[in-house]
Every structure is written in structure tokens, then in C-alpha cells.
Write an enzyme that holds these catalytic residues in place. Structure first.
Site, PDB file in Angstrom:
ATOM      1  N   HIS A  80       0.788  -1.227   0.000  1.00 59.53           N
ATOM      2  CA  HIS A  80       0.000   0.000   0.000  1.00 59.53           C
ATOM      3  C   HIS A  80       0.824   1.282   0.000  1.00 59.53           C
ATOM      4  O   HIS A  80       0.289   2.364  -0.265  1.00 59.53           O
ATOM      5  CB  HIS A  80      -0.925   0.018   1.228  1.00 59.53           C
ATOM      6  CG  HIS A  80      -2.275   0.597   0.961  1.00 59.53           C
ATOM      7  ND1 HIS A  80      -2.474   1.725   0.195  1.00 59.53           N
ATOM      8  CD2 HIS A  80      -3.506   0.223   1.357  1.00 59.53           C
ATOM      9  CE1 HIS A  80      -3.760   2.006   0.142  1.00 59.53           C
ATOM     10  NE2 HIS A  80      -4.410   1.108   0.823  1.00 59.53           N
ATOM     11  N   TYR A 128     -11.999   4.573  10.909  1.00 65.24           N
ATOM     12  CA  TYR A 128     -11.154   5.115   9.829  1.00 65.24           C
ATOM     13  C   TYR A 128     -11.710   4.617   8.506  1.00 65.24           C
ATOM     14  O   TYR A 128     -11.860   3.419   8.293  1.00 65.24           O
ATOM     15  CB  TYR A 128      -9.731   4.618  10.058  1.00 65.24           C
ATOM     16  CG  TYR A 128      -8.647   5.039   9.093  1.00 65.24           C
ATOM     17  CD1 TYR A 128      -8.682   4.684   7.748  1.00 65.24           C
ATOM     18  CD2 TYR A 128      -7.531   5.735   9.538  1.00 65.24           C
ATOM     19  CE1 TYR A 128      -7.663   5.039   6.888  1.00 65.24           C
ATOM     20  CE2 TYR A 128      -6.497   6.094   8.683  1.00 65.24           C
ATOM     21  CZ  TYR A 128      -6.571   5.745   7.362  1.00 65.24           C
ATOM     22  OH  TYR A 128      -5.558   6.084   6.506  1.00 65.24           O
ATOM     23  N   THR A 186      -4.812   9.501  -0.310  1.00 65.33           N
ATOM     24  CA  THR A 186      -6.083   9.370   0.388  1.00 65.33           C
ATOM     25  C   THR A 186      -6.125  10.342   1.556  1.00 65.33           C
ATOM     26  O   THR A 186      -5.108  10.665   2.150  1.00 65.33           O
ATOM     27  CB  THR A 186      -6.303   7.945   0.935  1.00 65.33           C
ATOM     28  OG1 THR A 186      -5.250   7.613   1.839  1.00 65.33           O
ATOM     29  CG2 THR A 186      -6.394   6.929  -0.182  1.00 65.33           C
TER      30      THR A 186
END
Length: 665
Positions: free
Chosen positions: A380, A494, A507
Site C-alpha cells: 500500500h 477510519y 487518500t
């Protein structure tokens, strides 16, 4: 001139948010604005054409994308305090508010000005940065492809070959600038056509986004595609680095813990013959080499500083060239000898596998099980779901609509034993011990991990939209209600939100826990004390506030990334952290018990995410017209089945109240 998404774009985004991801009326958006999938992909010509070349160059819009804004410091502090309020007692909140006041009017202002100065002198990128947890049980995401619609093409060798070839086609299209740009058309019936593309291709790159916006066309950032191939996350002490080598021409294949490579690109950058790729993979699948006594791949599941030390020993012990081949490979193809038992088993396979047959530091691993089930596991730190989902759709469509090889095809005679090289690593006692310890840690984490895919079939997107509430807001509220009902806590949560409408946007964080969700969750614990209209009013207030959070996040106006950037500046430039970051409330907010992401993509079967804290839940969800699918994971001793049951009950209560009926159980 900075360009911000206009009001028409905002209204369109809201429709996507409120619909909670039905098929939006557009073709080329990879995901909507908070890390979900959409109706994506290139226009296709004949069935055998493969990836169609775009009229508009891939990065035509990139140079004039609007910059990701830095919020005003006072706005970020106000949003931070709103997020803290439901989690703190009155006394705790006063203390946190004092820290915030001191920060806003003291060192925080100096740090904010430093951030603005740095951003002003870094026009090529944005101000945000990433995280550094071990990828296998923290950051990596698993995304499962739909099966090939032609059952006979789901043979492991056939599908691995076809998907590999389609990935290389995608790579070639991106590098030759013929991959279709990622663009959001507000009115696709007017602009998503060849006429508009022929017009826009001649607009100078320096202001093409401004011109496109006049036609209600909004390009998305595509910078992450650069890291999609030939990239690895390298463990370093204190902070990892990303390494990309576009000169690499080889593919890495893992099977049974063994490493194989072969050149899949020729010296001029074109792909080798499909028959050679097929033959090379067939050769690897036929190799009977046992699993190594000390499988090296376990090291990528280890704590980063530990792995950094062991990597240095690997380099010093004569493994520099072999390790370079692993880390610079175009991508990692993992051929598993596993048969998928059910969707929960497949979730485990694509999230963390068996430990020895993944190189978790690669930008992505393409996983093919023995029965031809296919998935992506992606690291990620280099990129987000938006980029990967668009990539997956193109690969799926290309490999199924224009397959390069047929099932049980006999390859043209070629000596694969010469083309394929098996990598060997020299291990000393210290490295063997490190691998043994990494395997033990991996096995412990795997034993504690559980995942379950479940469906809520009472209602879905259609009903919730009809009742005038955001489906995403109701789902986030249900998570809060379930945790409160099961564990008696209102907890931090979250939800990632894409900011890909901005240059190098990654993001932002939506913090769904609010004073509204807290009040509503507590009221639903004792519904008999409230009228149906009172409870319904609370649901609408939760929905309205959640939509406001979405609005702020999609415009780069959250607070998480801003405060994180200020914290990093304080640590690196000042050598000390302000009290706001030592406050226990800051740690509590960032200990997100509920991490969730909403995914949708027509080529995606399902997805799975790990919790981001050891004692939390990782949840991916998919909203259909009349149902909602959840894939819920846990790495702790929580009873997953109890959480699932109370989550379903919470959603049922929400549906009953929205229908205007009292809760009777």
C-alpha cells in the site's frame, strides 16, 4: 492558476457518495472518490484487439491537475476537536482543547508556515506521506478477480499465462503513453466520445485540465502507475524507501518458496512470444524442487527494522545480484499449489498466503491457485486501491476478451530450461535464524487471524437511497452500533477517501465516529425510550454529517494528513513534538478499532483488508441494490461471529426505523 473541482463536480461526487457505489454513469473512473471501484476501463475494439490505444496520450492531463490543497490550520484543529469529542470525557476534552489552542497559536503556526513554504517549492508533488508497518499483516490489501467466464480458461497455467500477457500489454500501453487516461465525465453522453478526444488532445498540457473542466470533464491523477511495475519497498532503518527500475525486463515467479526469473521483455522493450511465456510457466510448474529449508520470502513479513538488518546481511553474504533480480522484477507471479476451499479460505490466501510464496514488498503479487482462482495482493505504500482496481479491470477484460493462449495448448518447441533461471541464495547461520524467527512470528499471526464473508440481505442501496439517507453513512453507523453493543465502547474508526482529483493525491481520512453516531448508537441500545420519529431524525442527522465529512475529504479538507505532515515536520525540523501529539487523546484517535473500505468494480469478486491495529477489525464492504456484503477480518481474540451477528441486527434496526416501524426486539 490553481484549479479546484467545481460545484458541478461536487454535486456529482455527492451523488456517488449517497448512492454508495452503484454503477455510476461514467465509463473511465476507476473508483469513486473514497477508495472504491467504479465502472472503469478503456473502449474496446474487436475481441482480439487487446488493450485499445488511446487517442489522448496517457499523461496528457497530468501537468495541469490542480494541486492538493493544504487546509487552514484553524480548520484542521476544529475538525480534529469534532472528531475527538465523542471519544473523550468532558475533562479530557478540555485538556485536549487546551493543547490544540497552544499548538494553533504557537509552534503549530510555525510548522504550518514551513509546510506551506515546502509545498510552494514542490509543485511537482503533494505534501502527504505514507506509513511503515510490516505489510503482510498490516498494510497489504487482497483483491480477488472474478473467475474467467469461460470455465475451461480457469486452468492455472492457461490463466496465469493470459493474465501475465495482459499485464505486460498494460505496462506497454502505459510506457508508450497509449493507455487511456483516467477521466471522470459528468455527462458522458456528451463528452465520452472520439470527437471530444480528438479535440482535447491538441490542447496544450499546461492548461488542458482547465479546458476539460469547461466541458465537465475531470481527469484523475495517474502518477501512481509509475510505481505499479518494477517496484519494491526496501526496508531501511527508521524509514523504508521505494525503488523502481524501469530498465528491468524480467518476471519473478514464486512456486513452493522457490524463486524463478525469465526475461519477458526484449531489449527493445517489446514482449517475447506468447508461446515462450506459456512454455516458461509450464516448465516452472513442472519443476519438482522441494520447498527450501529456509524460505527467504518469510523475511518480508518481519518487522521492518529486523528485516532491514537481515537484508544488509543478505547483501554482504553474496546475494546482491539475486536480491536485485527479486526487487526489480516487473512484478511477482505466485503460483500456489493450494486449492480454494471457500471464500473465507481464499481471503486468507490473497491476504497472507502461506508465508513462503509471496514477496510482500513487491508493488503487487499476482496470485494463481491450483484451481485457477486469481487475486492481487498489493503493497500500500506506493499507491491506492483506485490505481489497482483500474489496472485489475483492464487486465481481466483483456485476458478474457482477447486471451493469448487456449486451454491445454501445446507450446511451440522452445528450451524453457535455458530461458528460466532459478535463483539461489547464500545463507549463513544468522540469516537462517532470522528466517526461522520470521516464520515463527508469521505462524503466530496466521493462527490469530480470522476472516468471514457475510451478506445482509434484508435491504441495500435502493432502499436506503429511497429513504433519503447515505448508504455509506448507515453502514458506518451500524459498525459503531455493533461495537458499542458488543464491547460497550464508542471507538475511533477510519475510512479512506481518495483525493485523486488532485496532483499526486493519495487518500484523506474520513472519521465516521461523531457526536451524532454516538448519540444515535446509544439511543438504539434502548429504543423503547425514544419515538420512531426521534430515532429516524437521529439517522438523518448521522447521514447529513457523514456527507459533510465526505465533502471535506474529497476536497482535501480533512485533518489527518495535515496534522501528520505537521508532526513529521516537528520531528525532523525541530527535533521535538508539541504537546498535542503527546496527548493520550491523539493516540486514542489514531488507534482505529474499525478500519473499513468500500469497494466496487465489475471485475472484482471480493476484497479483504487487514485491521490497522492489532485489536481492531478490517472490513471491506460491497453495496448492491438489495443487499450488502461484508468481508470482516480480525487479528485478535475478538469473537468475529458475535460481531457479525450484532452488525446484522444493527442494520435490521436501522431498516425498521427508516420504514417507520418500532423496534420490537
Amino acid at each position: 492558476m490553481a484549479l479546484c473541482p467545481g460545484p458541478r463536480l461536487l454535486r456529482f461526487v455527492f451523488r456517488l457518495q449517497l448512492s454508495s457505489h452503484g454503477r455510476p454513469p461514467l465509463r473511465s473512473l476507476g473508483v469513486t472518490f473514497w477508495d472504491i471501484g467504479g465502472d472503469t476501463g478503456s473502449k474496446r475494439g474487436s475481441k482480439n484487439a487487446g488493450l485499445v490505444h488511446s487517442i489522448v496520450p496517457t499523461l496528457h492531463y497530468q501537468g495541469s491537475l490542480p494541486r492538493l490543497p493544504i487546509p487552514r490550520l484553524e480548520d484542521s484543529i476544529a475538525r480534529y476537536l469534532r472528531a475527538q469529542k465523542p471519544l473523550l470525557t468532558a475533562g479530557q476534552f478540555r485538556r485536549t482543547a487546551e493543547f490544540c489552542f497552544d499548538f494553533q497559536h504557537g509552534l503549530g503556526r510555525e510548522l504550518h508556515d514551513m509546510l506551506l513554504f515546502q509545498d510552494e517549492h514542490s509543485q511537482h508533488t503533494s505534501y502527504i506521506s505514507g506509513r511503515r508497518n510490516p505489510p503482510a499483516f498490516n498494510m497489504n490489501v487482497g483483491l480477488a478477480f472474478q473467475p474467467d467466464p469461460k470455465a475451461e480458461y480457469n486452468d492455472q497455467l492457461t490463466r496465469a499465462t493470459n493474465m501475465t500477457i495482459s499485464i505486460i500489454r498494460f505496462l506497454r500501453a502505459f510506457r508508450t503513453h497509449t493507455l487511456e487516461p483516467e477521466v471522470l465525465h459528468l455527462y458522458p453522453e456528451k463528452t465520452d466520445n472520439e470527437l471530444f478526444e480528438k479535440f482535447i488532445r491538441w490542447i496544450p498540457k499546461s492548461f488542458v485540465c482547465q479546458i476539460a473542466s469547461m466541458f465537465n470533464v475531470y481527469p484523475m491523477d495517474m502518477s501512481q502507475n509509475f510505481r505499479l511495475f518494477s517496484t519494491s519497498r526496501l526496508p531501511k532503518f527508521a524509514r523504508d524507501t521505494l525503488h523502481t527500475d524501469e530498465r528491468a525486463k524480467h518476471l519473478l515467479v514464486l512456486r513452493n518458496g522457490n524463486f524463478y526469473i525469465f526475461n519477458i521483455l526484449q531489449s527493445n522493450g517489446t514482449m517475447i512470444q506468447t508461446s515462450e511465456i506459456y512454455a516458461n510457466l509450464k516448465y516452472i510448474l513442472s519443476d519438482q524442487s522441494p520447498m527450501p529449508d529456509f524460505p527467504l520470502a518469510y523475511l518480508t513479513t518481519e518487522k521492518r527494522d529486523t528485516w532491514a538488518q537481515l537484508r544488509q546481511e543478505l547483501l554482504a553474504n553474496g546475494n546482491r545480484e539475486a536480491l536485485k533480480k527479486v526487487e526489480t522484477a516487473i512484478f511477482s507471479l505466485c503460483l500456489d499449489d493450494l486449492l480454494v476451499q471457500d471464500v473465507d479460505h481464499f481471503s486468507q490466501i490473497m491476504l497472507f498466503g502461506n508465508g513462503h510464496n509471496r514477496w510482500f514488498d513487491k508493488s503487487f503479487n499476482l496470485i494463481l491457485t491450483k484451481d485457477g482462482s486469481a487475486a492481487i495482493n498489493f503493497e500500500h505504500s506506493w499507491g491506492d486501491a483506485m490505481t489497482v482496481l483500474r489496472f485489475m479491470k483492464e487486465v481481466f477484460l483483456d485476458s478474457t476478451e482477447a486471451p493469448a493462449v487456449q486451454p491445454r495448448e501445446d507450446p511451440v518447441a522452445t528450451d524453457a530450461s535455458k530461458a528460466v533461471k532459478k535463483l539461489h541464495f547464500h545463507l549463513n547461520d544468522s540469516l537462517r535464524e532470522g528466517i526461522t524467527n520470521a516464520k515463527a512470528n508469521y505462524d503466530t499471526a496466521a493462527r490469530n487471524f480470522s476472516v468471514k464473508l457475510v451478506q445482509f440481505e434484508k435491504e441495500g442501496k435502493h432502499f436506503l437511497k429511497q429513504e433519503g439517507v447515505s448508504p455509506d453513512a448507515m453502514i458506518q453507523l451500524a459498525f459503531q452500533m455493533a461495537f458499542l453493543g458488543l464491547y460497550g465502547q464508542v471507538v475511533s474508526s477510519y475510512e479512506p477517501c481518495s483525493t485523486a482529483a488532485f496532483k499526486h493525491g493519495r487518500t484523506e481520512v474520513i472519521r465516521p465516529t461523531s457526536i451524532h453516531t454516538k448519540k444515535c448508537s446509544l439511543a438504539f441500545q434502548e429504543p423503547s425510550k425514544h419515538s420512531v420519529d426521534e430515532l429516524k431524525g437521529m439517522l438523518y442527522r448521522c447521514s447529513t454529517y457523514h456527507v459533510q465529512l465526505i465533502k471535506e475529504a474529497t476536497h482535501g479538507q480533512g485533518f489527518d494528513r495535515h496534522l501528520l505532515a505537521l508532526r513529521i515536520l516537528a520531528d525532523t525540523k525541530k527535533g521535538c513534538l508539541p504537546n498535542i501529539f503527546f496527548d493520550s487523546a491523539y493516540s486514542q484517535l489514531n488507534h482505529s478499532f474499525i478500519f473499513s473500505r468500500h469497494l466496487f468494480n465489475p471485475t472484482l469478486n471480493f476484497g479483504a483488508s487487514m485491521p490497522i491495529v492489532p485489536d481492531g477489525f478490517g472490513i471491506t464492504y460491497f453495496v448492491q441494490d438489495n443487499s450488502i456484503t461484508f468481508n470482516i477480518s480480525s487479528c485478535s481474540d475478538y469473537n468475529l461471529q458475535d460481531f457479525i451477528q450484532i452488525l446484522k441486527t444493527s442494520l435490521e434496526k436501522i431498516v425498521v426505523i427508516l420504514k417507520g416501524k418500532p423496534i420490537t426486539h
